[in-house]
Design an enzyme around this catalytic site. Sequence first.
Site, PDB file in Angstrom:
ATOM      1  N   HIS A 101       0.889  -1.164   0.000  1.00  0.00           N
ATOM      2  CA  HIS A 101       0.000   0.000   0.000  1.00  0.00           C
ATOM      3  C   HIS A 101       0.931   1.219   0.000  1.00  0.00           C
ATOM      4  O   HIS A 101       2.021   1.161   0.580  1.00  0.00           O
ATOM      5  CB  HIS A 101      -0.807   0.137   1.291  1.00  0.00           C
ATOM      6  CG  HIS A 101      -1.729  -0.993   1.635  1.00  0.00           C
ATOM      7  ND1 HIS A 101      -1.300  -2.140   2.246  1.00  0.00           N
ATOM      8  CD2 HIS A 101      -3.073  -1.105   1.508  1.00  0.00           C
ATOM      9  CE1 HIS A 101      -2.354  -2.923   2.471  1.00  0.00           C
ATOM     10  NE2 HIS A 101      -3.433  -2.324   2.028  1.00  0.00           N
ATOM     11  N   ASP A 104       2.301   2.023   3.398  1.00  0.00           N
ATOM     12  CA  ASP A 104       3.283   1.111   4.014  1.00  0.00           C
ATOM     13  C   ASP A 104       4.699   1.566   3.757  1.00  0.00           C
ATOM     14  O   ASP A 104       5.610   1.234   4.507  1.00  0.00           O
ATOM     15  CB  ASP A 104       3.230  -0.300   3.399  1.00  0.00           C
ATOM     16  CG  ASP A 104       1.843  -0.888   3.363  1.00  0.00           C
ATOM     17  OD1 ASP A 104       1.056  -0.562   4.248  1.00  0.00           O
ATOM     18  OD2 ASP A 104       1.573  -1.675   2.428  1.00  0.00           O
TER      19      ASP A 104
HETATM   20  C1  XUL Z   1      -7.420  -6.274   5.090  1.00  0.00           C
HETATM   21  C2  XUL Z   1      -6.746  -6.757   3.875  1.00  0.00           C
HETATM   22  C3  XUL Z   1      -5.909  -5.779   3.128  1.00  0.00           C
HETATM   23  C4  XUL Z   1      -5.990  -5.914   1.659  1.00  0.00           C
HETATM   24  C5  XUL Z   1      -5.243  -4.841   0.905  1.00  0.00           C
HETATM   25  O1  XUL Z   1      -8.158  -7.233   5.752  1.00  0.00           O
HETATM   26  O2  XUL Z   1      -6.858  -7.909   3.535  1.00  0.00           O
HETATM   27  O3  XUL Z   1      -4.601  -5.911   3.578  1.00  0.00           O
HETATM   28  O4  XUL Z   1      -5.474  -7.139   1.241  1.00  0.00           O
HETATM   29  O5  XUL Z   1      -5.682  -3.568   1.239  1.00  0.00           O
END
Ligand code: XUL
Length: 435
Positions: A101, A104
Amino acid sequence: MTDSYFSDIAPIAYEGETSDNPLAFRHYDPDQIVMGKRMEDQLRFAVAYWHSFAWEGGDPFGGPTFERPWHPQDDMERARIKADAAFEMFDILGLPFFCWHDADIRPEGATFAESLRNFEAIIDYFGEKMESRRIGLLWGTANMFSHRRWMAGAATNPDPDVFAWSAATVKTCMDATHRLDGQNYVLWGGREGYETLLNTDMGRELDHMGRFLNMVVDYKHKIGFQGAILVEPKPQEPSKHQYDYDAATCIGFLRKYGLENEVKLNLEQGHAILAGHSFEHEIAVATAEGMFGSIDMNRNDYQSGWDTDQFPNNVPEVALAYYHILKAGGFTTGGTNFDAKLRRQSLDAEDLIAAHVGAMDVCARGLKAAAAMIEDGRLETAQRERYAGWDTSAAQAMLDSDFDSIFARVLSGDVISTPRSGRQERLENIVNRFV
Ligand code: XUL
Ligand code: CO
Ligand code: CO
Protein backbone atom coordinates in the site's frame (compact mmCIF):
# COMPACT_ATOMS: atom_id res chain seq x y z
CA MET A 1 21.78 1.01 6.89
CA THR A 2 25.24 -0.16 7.91
CA ASP A 3 24.31 -3.51 9.43
CA SER A 4 21.78 -5.58 7.55
CA TYR A 5 18.64 -6.43 9.49
CA PHE A 6 18.70 -10.15 8.67
CA SER A 7 22.50 -10.30 8.86
CA ASP A 8 23.10 -13.87 9.98
CA ILE A 9 20.37 -15.55 7.92
CA ALA A 10 21.53 -17.26 4.75
CA PRO A 11 19.34 -17.60 1.64
CA ILE A 12 16.78 -20.38 2.12
CA ALA A 13 17.37 -23.51 0.08
CA TYR A 14 15.21 -26.51 -0.78
CA GLU A 15 16.59 -29.46 1.21
CA GLY A 16 13.76 -31.96 0.84
CA GLU A 17 11.48 -33.70 3.31
CA THR A 18 14.23 -35.34 5.30
CA SER A 19 15.85 -32.03 6.24
CA ASP A 20 15.81 -31.03 9.90
CA ASN A 21 16.95 -27.50 9.19
CA PRO A 22 14.20 -25.15 10.48
CA LEU A 23 15.18 -22.56 7.87
CA ALA A 24 15.06 -24.77 4.79
CA PHE A 25 12.27 -25.60 2.40
CA ARG A 26 11.12 -29.17 2.73
CA HIS A 27 8.41 -28.98 0.05
CA TYR A 28 8.89 -25.72 -1.85
CA ASP A 29 11.23 -26.60 -4.69
CA PRO A 30 10.81 -23.72 -7.15
CA ASP A 31 11.99 -25.79 -10.12
CA GLN A 32 9.87 -28.88 -9.51
CA ILE A 33 7.30 -29.26 -12.27
CA VAL A 34 3.73 -29.41 -11.01
CA MET A 35 1.03 -29.84 -13.65
CA GLY A 36 3.26 -28.65 -16.43
CA LYS A 37 4.73 -25.59 -14.73
CA ARG A 38 7.56 -24.82 -12.33
CA MET A 39 6.27 -24.70 -8.76
CA GLU A 40 7.42 -21.09 -8.48
CA ASP A 41 5.31 -20.20 -11.53
CA GLN A 42 2.26 -22.07 -10.21
CA LEU A 43 2.33 -20.51 -6.74
CA ARG A 44 3.65 -17.02 -7.59
CA PHE A 45 4.37 -16.11 -3.95
CA ALA A 46 4.38 -12.52 -2.72
CA VAL A 47 5.35 -10.84 0.56
CA ALA A 48 2.89 -8.28 1.94
CA TYR A 49 4.89 -5.18 2.85
CA TRP A 50 2.26 -3.96 5.36
CA HIS A 51 2.26 -6.94 7.69
CA SER A 52 5.96 -7.74 7.50
CA PHE A 53 7.43 -4.24 7.55
CA ALA A 54 4.83 -1.62 8.45
CA TRP A 55 2.90 -3.29 11.27
CA GLU A 56 4.59 -2.62 14.62
CA GLY A 57 2.94 -5.30 16.76
CA GLY A 58 0.13 -3.23 18.27
CA ASP A 59 -3.32 -4.54 19.10
CA PRO A 60 -6.51 -2.88 20.45
CA PHE A 61 -5.14 -3.23 24.00
CA GLY A 62 -1.52 -2.31 23.61
CA GLY A 63 1.00 -0.44 21.50
CA PRO A 64 3.92 -1.66 19.42
CA THR A 65 5.87 -4.69 20.61
CA PHE A 66 8.37 -4.75 17.75
CA GLU A 67 11.45 -2.57 17.80
CA ARG A 68 12.75 -2.39 14.26
CA PRO A 69 15.55 -0.10 13.06
CA TRP A 70 13.00 1.72 10.85
CA HIS A 71 10.70 2.73 13.74
CA PRO A 72 9.14 5.25 14.13
CA GLN A 73 8.01 5.24 10.52
CA ASP A 74 7.80 8.97 10.08
CA ASP A 75 10.80 9.95 8.03
CA MET A 76 12.31 9.22 4.66
CA GLU A 77 15.62 7.95 5.91
CA ARG A 78 13.89 5.26 7.93
CA ALA A 79 11.58 4.49 4.98
CA ARG A 80 14.75 3.63 3.03
CA ILE A 81 16.09 1.53 5.91
CA LYS A 82 12.78 -0.33 5.89
CA ALA A 83 13.06 -0.87 2.12
CA ASP A 84 16.61 -2.19 2.56
CA ALA A 85 15.35 -4.75 5.09
CA ALA A 86 12.40 -5.70 2.89
CA PHE A 87 14.56 -6.38 -0.15
CA GLU A 88 17.02 -8.28 2.01
CA MET A 89 14.16 -10.54 3.07
CA PHE A 90 13.01 -10.97 -0.54
CA ASP A 91 16.56 -12.09 -1.40
CA ILE A 92 16.71 -14.53 1.53
CA LEU A 93 13.35 -16.11 0.66
CA GLY A 94 13.97 -16.06 -3.09
CA LEU A 95 10.31 -15.53 -3.88
CA PRO A 96 9.16 -13.79 -7.05
CA PHE A 97 6.86 -10.96 -5.89
CA PHE A 98 5.88 -8.43 -3.23
CA CYS A 99 2.86 -6.14 -2.68
CA TRP A 100 2.43 -2.72 -1.04
CA HIS A 101 0.00 0.00 0.00
CA ASP A 102 1.27 3.57 -0.50
CA ALA A 103 1.09 4.15 3.27
CA ASP A 104 3.28 1.11 4.01
CA ILE A 105 6.26 2.41 2.14
CA ARG A 106 6.37 6.19 2.68
CA PRO A 107 5.83 8.53 5.61
CA GLU A 108 2.64 10.61 5.44
CA GLY A 109 3.36 14.22 4.47
CA ALA A 110 1.67 17.38 5.71
CA THR A 111 -0.05 17.80 2.32
CA PHE A 112 -1.13 15.53 -0.54
CA ALA A 113 1.80 16.86 -2.58
CA GLU A 114 4.31 16.09 0.17
CA SER A 115 2.99 12.54 0.64
CA LEU A 116 3.25 12.07 -3.11
CA ARG A 117 6.87 13.30 -3.19
CA ASN A 118 7.74 10.84 -0.42
CA PHE A 119 5.92 8.03 -2.21
CA GLU A 120 7.56 8.69 -5.57
CA ALA A 121 11.02 8.82 -3.99
CA ILE A 122 10.48 5.36 -2.48
CA ILE A 123 9.05 4.03 -5.74
CA ASP A 124 12.28 5.26 -7.40
CA TYR A 125 14.27 3.50 -4.70
CA PHE A 126 12.28 0.27 -5.28
CA GLY A 127 12.85 0.67 -9.02
CA GLU A 128 16.63 0.80 -8.52
CA LYS A 129 16.58 -2.25 -6.26
CA MET A 130 14.35 -4.21 -8.65
CA GLU A 131 16.71 -3.62 -11.57
CA SER A 132 19.35 -5.96 -10.18
CA ARG A 133 16.91 -8.63 -8.90
CA ARG A 134 14.28 -11.08 -10.09
CA ILE A 135 11.66 -9.75 -7.70
CA GLY A 136 8.56 -8.23 -9.29
CA LEU A 137 5.49 -6.42 -8.04
CA LEU A 138 2.40 -8.67 -7.78
CA TRP A 139 0.19 -5.70 -6.98
CA GLY A 140 0.05 -2.21 -5.59
CA THR A 141 -2.85 -0.66 -3.72
CA ALA A 142 -3.85 2.49 -1.83
CA ASN A 143 -4.42 2.52 1.90
CA MET A 144 -7.68 4.44 2.12
CA PHE A 145 -8.71 3.24 5.55
CA SER A 146 -6.05 4.13 8.18
CA HIS A 147 -5.84 7.94 8.17
CA ARG A 148 -8.76 9.74 9.87
CA ARG A 149 -9.74 11.37 6.56
CA TRP A 150 -11.11 7.98 5.42
CA MET A 151 -13.13 7.26 8.56
CA ALA A 152 -16.44 7.50 6.66
CA GLY A 153 -15.15 5.79 3.52
CA ALA A 154 -13.14 6.71 0.44
CA ALA A 155 -15.24 6.54 -2.76
CA THR A 156 -18.39 6.17 -0.60
CA ASN A 157 -17.62 9.12 1.69
CA PRO A 158 -20.46 11.61 2.13
CA ASP A 159 -17.87 14.38 1.56
CA PRO A 160 -17.07 14.88 -2.15
CA ASP A 161 -13.64 16.22 -1.22
CA VAL A 162 -12.76 12.79 0.17
CA PHE A 163 -13.96 11.19 -3.07
CA ALA A 164 -11.59 13.58 -4.87
CA TRP A 165 -8.70 12.76 -2.54
CA SER A 166 -9.38 9.05 -3.10
CA ALA A 167 -9.38 9.40 -6.88
CA ALA A 168 -6.11 11.36 -6.80
CA THR A 169 -4.57 8.78 -4.45
CA VAL A 170 -5.56 5.79 -6.59
CA LYS A 171 -4.24 7.55 -9.69
CA THR A 172 -0.81 7.90 -8.05
CA CYS A 173 -0.82 4.28 -6.86
CA MET A 174 -1.83 3.02 -10.32
CA ASP A 175 0.94 5.13 -11.89
CA ALA A 176 3.50 3.64 -9.49
CA THR A 177 2.20 0.08 -10.00
CA HIS A 178 2.44 0.57 -13.76
CA ARG A 179 5.92 2.01 -13.46
CA LEU A 180 7.16 -1.02 -11.47
CA ASP A 181 5.51 -3.33 -14.01
CA GLY A 182 2.94 -4.58 -11.47
CA GLN A 183 0.91 -7.61 -12.47
CA ASN A 184 -2.33 -6.34 -10.90
CA TYR A 185 -3.85 -3.36 -9.12
CA VAL A 186 -5.99 -4.16 -6.04
CA LEU A 187 -8.81 -2.27 -4.35
CA TRP A 188 -9.92 -3.39 -0.93
CA GLY A 189 -12.68 -1.13 0.39
CA GLY A 190 -11.65 -1.08 4.03
CA ARG A 191 -14.11 1.66 4.96
CA GLU A 192 -16.48 1.29 1.99
CA GLY A 193 -19.46 0.34 4.10
CA TYR A 194 -21.25 1.81 7.06
CA GLU A 195 -21.67 1.81 10.81
CA THR A 196 -25.35 2.82 10.97
CA LEU A 197 -28.12 3.22 8.41
CA LEU A 198 -29.36 6.19 10.45
CA ASN A 199 -26.76 8.36 8.71
CA THR A 200 -26.15 6.37 5.52
CA ASP A 201 -27.65 6.67 2.02
CA MET A 202 -26.63 3.23 0.79
CA GLY A 203 -27.92 3.55 -2.79
CA ARG A 204 -25.99 6.77 -3.33
CA GLU A 205 -22.82 5.35 -1.80
CA LEU A 206 -22.95 2.27 -4.05
CA ASP A 207 -23.47 4.46 -7.14
CA HIS A 208 -20.42 6.51 -6.17
CA MET A 209 -18.37 3.35 -5.67
CA GLY A 210 -19.52 2.05 -9.07
CA ARG A 211 -18.58 5.34 -10.73
CA PHE A 212 -15.21 5.34 -8.95
CA LEU A 213 -14.36 1.85 -10.15
CA ASN A 214 -15.32 2.82 -13.70
CA MET A 215 -12.83 5.70 -13.43
CA VAL A 216 -10.17 3.22 -12.26
CA VAL A 217 -10.82 1.10 -15.37
CA ASP A 218 -10.80 4.16 -17.67
CA TYR A 219 -7.49 5.24 -16.16
CA LYS A 220 -6.01 1.77 -16.58
CA HIS A 221 -6.74 1.93 -20.31
CA LYS A 222 -5.56 5.51 -20.57
CA ILE A 223 -2.10 4.73 -19.21
CA GLY A 224 -1.89 1.35 -20.95
CA PHE A 225 -1.59 -0.69 -17.75
CA GLN A 226 -1.70 -4.33 -18.83
CA GLY A 227 -2.31 -5.86 -15.38
CA ALA A 228 -5.68 -6.86 -13.96
CA ILE A 229 -7.85 -4.65 -11.73
CA LEU A 230 -8.94 -6.69 -8.71
CA VAL A 231 -11.37 -5.99 -5.88
CA GLU A 232 -11.01 -7.81 -2.57
CA PRO A 233 -14.15 -8.90 -0.72
CA LYS A 234 -14.48 -8.82 3.07
CA PRO A 235 -17.74 -8.84 5.03
CA GLN A 236 -16.93 -6.69 8.04
CA GLU A 237 -14.04 -5.19 9.98
CA PRO A 238 -13.24 -2.36 10.06
CA SER A 239 -16.72 -1.25 8.91
CA LYS A 240 -19.61 -2.99 10.62
CA HIS A 241 -21.13 -3.69 7.19
CA GLN A 242 -18.86 -3.68 4.17
CA TYR A 243 -20.33 -3.38 0.69
CA ASP A 244 -17.92 -5.93 -0.84
CA TYR A 245 -19.22 -8.66 1.47
CA ASP A 246 -18.06 -11.75 -0.44
CA ALA A 247 -17.29 -12.96 -3.97
CA ALA A 248 -20.95 -13.29 -4.97
CA THR A 249 -21.81 -9.79 -3.70
CA CYS A 250 -18.83 -8.28 -5.54
CA ILE A 251 -19.78 -10.05 -8.76
CA GLY A 252 -23.33 -8.68 -8.54
CA PHE A 253 -21.91 -5.20 -7.95
CA LEU A 254 -19.49 -5.47 -10.87
CA ARG A 255 -22.28 -6.57 -13.22
CA LYS A 256 -24.58 -3.77 -12.07
CA TYR A 257 -21.96 -1.17 -12.95
CA GLY A 258 -20.89 -2.81 -16.23
CA LEU A 259 -17.48 -3.92 -14.96
CA GLU A 260 -17.75 -7.70 -15.26
CA ASN A 261 -15.28 -7.89 -18.13
CA GLU A 262 -12.82 -5.44 -16.61
CA VAL A 263 -12.47 -6.34 -12.94
CA LYS A 264 -11.70 -9.62 -11.20
CA LEU A 265 -11.39 -10.70 -7.57
CA ASN A 266 -8.58 -10.97 -5.06
CA LEU A 267 -9.83 -13.52 -2.53
CA GLU A 268 -8.53 -13.88 1.00
CA GLN A 269 -8.78 -17.01 3.11
CA GLY A 270 -9.55 -15.15 6.34
CA HIS A 271 -12.19 -12.97 4.69
CA ALA A 272 -13.94 -16.06 3.34
CA ILE A 273 -14.15 -17.44 6.88
CA LEU A 274 -15.49 -14.12 8.22
CA ALA A 275 -18.21 -14.26 5.54
CA GLY A 276 -19.21 -17.73 6.72
CA HIS A 277 -17.71 -19.46 3.69
CA SER A 278 -14.81 -21.80 3.07
CA PHE A 279 -11.93 -20.41 1.00
CA GLU A 280 -12.62 -22.91 -1.77
CA HIS A 281 -16.22 -21.74 -1.91
CA GLU A 282 -15.08 -18.19 -2.66
CA ILE A 283 -12.60 -19.42 -5.27
CA ALA A 284 -15.23 -21.65 -6.89
CA VAL A 285 -17.74 -18.75 -7.06
CA ALA A 286 -15.15 -16.59 -8.82
CA THR A 287 -13.88 -19.27 -11.21
CA ALA A 288 -17.45 -20.28 -12.15
CA GLU A 289 -18.00 -16.66 -13.23
CA GLY A 290 -14.62 -16.27 -14.94
CA MET A 291 -13.71 -13.56 -12.42
CA PHE A 292 -10.96 -15.23 -10.42
CA GLY A 293 -7.84 -13.09 -10.12
CA SER A 294 -5.52 -13.69 -7.19
CA ILE A 295 -5.39 -14.84 -3.56
CA ASP A 296 -4.40 -13.42 -0.20
CA MET A 297 -3.23 -16.52 1.62
CA ASN A 298 -3.45 -16.59 5.41
CA ARG A 299 -5.50 -18.32 8.08
CA ASN A 300 -8.07 -17.17 10.55
CA ASP A 301 -8.45 -18.24 14.11
CA TYR A 302 -11.67 -20.28 14.06
CA GLN A 303 -12.61 -19.34 17.60
CA SER A 304 -11.94 -15.62 17.91
CA GLY A 305 -14.16 -14.36 15.08
CA TRP A 306 -11.97 -11.61 13.68
CA ASP A 307 -9.44 -11.27 10.89
CA THR A 308 -6.35 -12.65 12.62
CA ASP A 309 -4.23 -12.78 9.43
CA GLN A 310 -2.07 -15.67 10.62
CA PHE A 311 0.33 -17.46 8.35
CA PRO A 312 -1.27 -20.53 6.74
CA ASN A 313 -0.59 -23.77 8.56
CA ASN A 314 -3.40 -26.06 7.47
CA VAL A 315 -2.45 -28.23 4.52
CA PRO A 316 -5.90 -29.81 3.85
CA GLU A 317 -7.50 -26.34 3.72
CA VAL A 318 -4.80 -24.97 1.43
CA ALA A 319 -4.94 -28.07 -0.81
CA LEU A 320 -8.65 -27.59 -1.51
CA ALA A 321 -8.06 -23.95 -2.38
CA TYR A 322 -5.34 -24.83 -4.91
CA TYR A 323 -7.48 -27.71 -6.19
CA HIS A 324 -10.06 -25.19 -7.38
CA ILE A 325 -7.42 -22.80 -8.68
CA LEU A 326 -5.69 -25.53 -10.69
CA LYS A 327 -8.99 -26.89 -11.98
CA ALA A 328 -9.70 -23.42 -13.36
CA GLY A 329 -6.31 -23.36 -15.13
CA GLY A 330 -4.14 -21.80 -12.40
CA PHE A 331 -3.04 -18.21 -11.94
CA THR A 332 -2.57 -15.85 -14.86
CA THR A 333 -1.72 -12.37 -13.54
CA GLY A 334 -2.51 -13.39 -9.94
CA GLY A 335 -0.52 -15.20 -7.30
CA THR A 336 -0.30 -16.19 -3.64
CA ASN A 337 0.19 -13.09 -1.50
CA PHE A 338 0.92 -13.76 2.17
CA ASP A 339 -1.50 -11.29 3.72
CA ALA A 340 -0.31 -12.60 7.08
CA LYS A 341 1.43 -11.20 10.09
CA LEU A 342 3.48 -12.49 12.97
CA ARG A 343 1.94 -12.79 16.42
CA ARG A 344 2.98 -9.78 18.48
CA GLN A 345 5.28 -11.82 20.73
CA SER A 346 7.31 -12.99 17.71
CA LEU A 347 9.91 -10.29 18.02
CA ASP A 348 12.91 -11.57 16.10
CA ALA A 349 14.04 -11.08 12.53
CA GLU A 350 14.22 -14.87 12.32
CA ASP A 351 10.50 -15.12 13.14
CA LEU A 352 9.67 -13.21 9.96
CA ILE A 353 11.77 -15.55 7.85
CA ALA A 354 10.52 -18.71 9.58
CA ALA A 355 6.90 -17.61 9.14
CA HIS A 356 7.35 -17.23 5.39
CA VAL A 357 9.40 -20.42 5.02
CA GLY A 358 6.68 -22.39 6.82
CA ALA A 359 3.89 -20.75 4.84
CA MET A 360 5.63 -21.36 1.52
CA ASP A 361 6.09 -25.00 2.46
CA VAL A 362 2.44 -25.39 3.51
CA CYS A 363 1.36 -23.92 0.17
CA ALA A 364 3.78 -26.15 -1.73
CA ARG A 365 2.38 -29.22 0.04
CA GLY A 366 -1.15 -28.02 -0.69
CA LEU A 367 -0.32 -27.43 -4.34
CA LYS A 368 1.27 -30.86 -4.74
CA ALA A 369 -1.74 -32.49 -3.08
CA ALA A 370 -4.13 -30.54 -5.31
CA ALA A 371 -2.21 -31.55 -8.43
CA ALA A 372 -2.20 -35.19 -7.27
CA MET A 373 -5.97 -35.12 -6.76
CA ILE A 374 -6.45 -33.76 -10.25
CA GLU A 375 -4.02 -36.23 -11.82
CA ASP A 376 -5.69 -39.08 -9.93
CA GLY A 377 -8.99 -38.02 -11.49
CA ARG A 378 -11.35 -39.87 -9.15
CA LEU A 379 -12.93 -36.70 -7.77
CA GLU A 380 -13.43 -35.30 -11.23
CA THR A 381 -14.87 -38.57 -12.52
CA ALA A 382 -17.27 -38.81 -9.58
CA GLN A 383 -18.46 -35.29 -10.24
CA ARG A 384 -18.89 -35.95 -13.96
CA GLU A 385 -20.88 -39.10 -13.24
CA ARG A 386 -23.15 -37.18 -10.90
CA TYR A 387 -24.23 -34.96 -13.78
CA ALA A 388 -24.11 -37.66 -16.48
CA GLY A 389 -27.89 -37.50 -16.90
CA TRP A 390 -27.42 -34.06 -18.43
CA ASP A 391 -25.24 -35.46 -21.23
CA THR A 392 -28.23 -36.90 -23.07
CA SER A 393 -29.77 -34.93 -25.93
CA ALA A 394 -33.20 -35.13 -24.25
CA ALA A 395 -31.88 -33.40 -21.15
CA GLN A 396 -30.16 -30.73 -23.23
CA ALA A 397 -33.31 -30.19 -25.29
CA MET A 398 -35.26 -29.61 -22.05
CA LEU A 399 -33.08 -26.55 -21.34
CA ASP A 400 -34.26 -25.06 -24.64
CA SER A 401 -37.92 -25.90 -24.01
CA ASP A 402 -40.51 -24.43 -21.66
CA PHE A 403 -42.60 -25.31 -18.62
CA ASP A 404 -45.63 -26.52 -20.61
CA SER A 405 -43.69 -29.12 -22.62
CA ILE A 406 -41.80 -30.29 -19.56
CA PHE A 407 -45.07 -30.54 -17.64
CA ALA A 408 -46.60 -32.67 -20.40
CA ARG A 409 -43.67 -35.07 -20.30
CA VAL A 410 -43.79 -35.43 -16.52
CA LEU A 411 -47.56 -35.91 -16.59
CA SER A 412 -47.27 -38.69 -19.21
CA GLY A 413 -45.22 -40.74 -16.74
CA ASP A 414 -42.03 -40.61 -18.90
CA VAL A 415 -39.99 -38.99 -16.15
CA ILE A 416 -38.85 -41.26 -13.33
CA SER A 417 -36.44 -39.82 -10.80
CA THR A 418 -34.27 -42.29 -8.90
CA PRO A 419 -32.39 -40.70 -5.97
CA ARG A 420 -28.67 -41.56 -5.94
CA SER A 421 -26.03 -41.20 -3.28
CA GLY A 422 -23.96 -38.00 -3.28
CA ARG A 423 -21.08 -40.16 -1.94
CA GLN A 424 -19.68 -37.30 0.16
CA GLU A 425 -17.86 -39.46 2.70
CA ARG A 426 -16.31 -41.59 -0.04
CA LEU A 427 -15.09 -38.43 -1.77
CA GLU A 428 -13.71 -37.05 1.49
CA ASN A 429 -11.85 -40.32 1.97
CA ILE A 430 -10.26 -39.81 -1.44
CA VAL A 431 -9.13 -36.30 -0.47
CA ASN A 432 -7.57 -37.71 2.69
CA ARG A 433 -5.31 -39.94 0.61
CA PHE A 434 -3.56 -36.85 -0.70
CA VAL A 435 -3.34 -34.28 2.09
C1 XUL B 1 -7.42 -6.27 5.09
C2 XUL B 1 -6.75 -6.76 3.88
C3 XUL B 1 -5.91 -5.78 3.13
C4 XUL B 1 -5.99 -5.91 1.66
C5 XUL B 1 -5.24 -4.84 0.91
O1 XUL B 1 -8.16 -7.23 5.75
O2 XUL B 1 -6.86 -7.91 3.53
O3 XUL B 1 -4.60 -5.91 3.58
O4 XUL B 1 -5.47 -7.14 1.24
O5 XUL B 1 -5.68 -3.57 1.24
CO1 CO C 1 -7.49 -9.28 5.52
CO1 CO D 1 -6.04 -8.99 1.98
